[in-house]
Design an enzyme around this catalytic site. Structure first.
Site, short mmCIF file in Angstrom:
data_model
loop_
_atom_site.label_atom_id
_atom_site.label_comp_id
_atom_site.label_asym_id
_atom_site.label_seq_id
_atom_site.Cartn_x
_atom_site.Cartn_y
_atom_site.Cartn_z
N CYS A 71 0.73 -1.38 -0.14
CA CYS A 71 -0.27 -0.03 0.04
C CYS A 71 0.83 1.43 0.34
CB CYS A 71 -0.72 -0.40 0.89
SG CYS A 71 -2.28 1.10 1.42
N HIS A 105 -3.94 -4.48 -0.71
CA HIS A 105 -3.84 -5.54 0.99
C HIS A 105 -3.73 -6.67 0.23
CE1 HIS A 105 -3.47 -1.78 3.63
NE2 HIS A 105 -4.40 -1.35 2.52
N GLU A 116 -2.36 -8.71 3.12
CA GLU A 116 -3.45 -9.61 4.03
C GLU A 116 -4.53 -9.48 4.00
OE1 GLU A 116 -2.24 -5.25 4.89
OE2 GLU A 116 -1.94 -6.81 3.58
#
Length: 196
Positions: free
Chosen positions: A76, A176, A178
């Site tokens: 990001c 993202h 994750e």
């Protein structure tokens, strides 16, 4: 041996947990001197680019990242900080990945670009292994890297922008991973497998 760089500009726990789900336990590092001792590193980031960049410079991270010769990936805002410059605060960044970060031209769409979006592979790379054209990842951003030779994967939201970039041992993911379910897990595994 994965380092997660803690500059105070990110929620690092979600990144740490994502690697733990892959059977790896990253170490959160707070000192630039620690970086050289790790096989690969993550530079996460949220917030305003000028604040984050100032912290990197003031705390000695710029030199440590410049000297690092193993795989290092920004996520990001962390990806944007690896680029040459950003319109957000009009600041010079780390310059490890060619290209500028500019405000997304979203047209009539809402900003920030937030939510799931498709990926479009531009060039093959170890980081894109196993990706498919219908795969989606999770975004939250209003600035993006302009597509150029460093772009491995792009997405579109009002305009085409870089989703994954790489140059030498440096890489970045605008979304993202994750928070991107199975696709994100695949991409983090690709980063773990990436051999220079």
């Amino acid at each position: 041996m994965i380092a997660v760089i803690n500059t105070g500009c990110a929620n690092i726990n979600s990144v740490r947990f994502a690697f733990e789900r892959l059977g790896k336990t990253p170490t959160v590092i707070t000192s630039p001197e620690q970086l050289a001792g790790y096989e690969r590193a993550i530079l996460p980031g949220v917030g305003h680019a000028s604040v984050a960049m100032k912290r990197l410079v003031d705390n000695g991270w710029q030199q440590a990242i410049n000297e690092y010769q193993r795989p290092l990936m920004g996520i990001c805002l962390g990806m944007q900080l690896l680029c040459e410059s950003t319109e957000e605060g009009n600041v010079q960044c780390l310059g490890k990945i060619p290209g500028q970060v500019k405000a997304l031209d979203v047209g009539s769409l809402t900003s920030p670009h937030m939510g799931w979006n498709n990926l479009s592979i531009q060039q093959a790379h170890p980081l894109t292994k196993g990706l498919h054209k219908d795969d989606q990842v999770y975004y939250v951003h209003s600035f993006a890297h302009t597509v150029n030779d460093a772009t491995l994967v792009s997405s579109e939201y009002g305009q085409t922008f870089s989703a994954i970039v790489a140059k030498d041992n440096y890489a970045g993911m605008q979304f993202h991973p994750e928070r991107s379910a199975k696709v994100g897990t695949r991409l983090l595994q690709n980063f773990l497998d990436w051999q220079l």
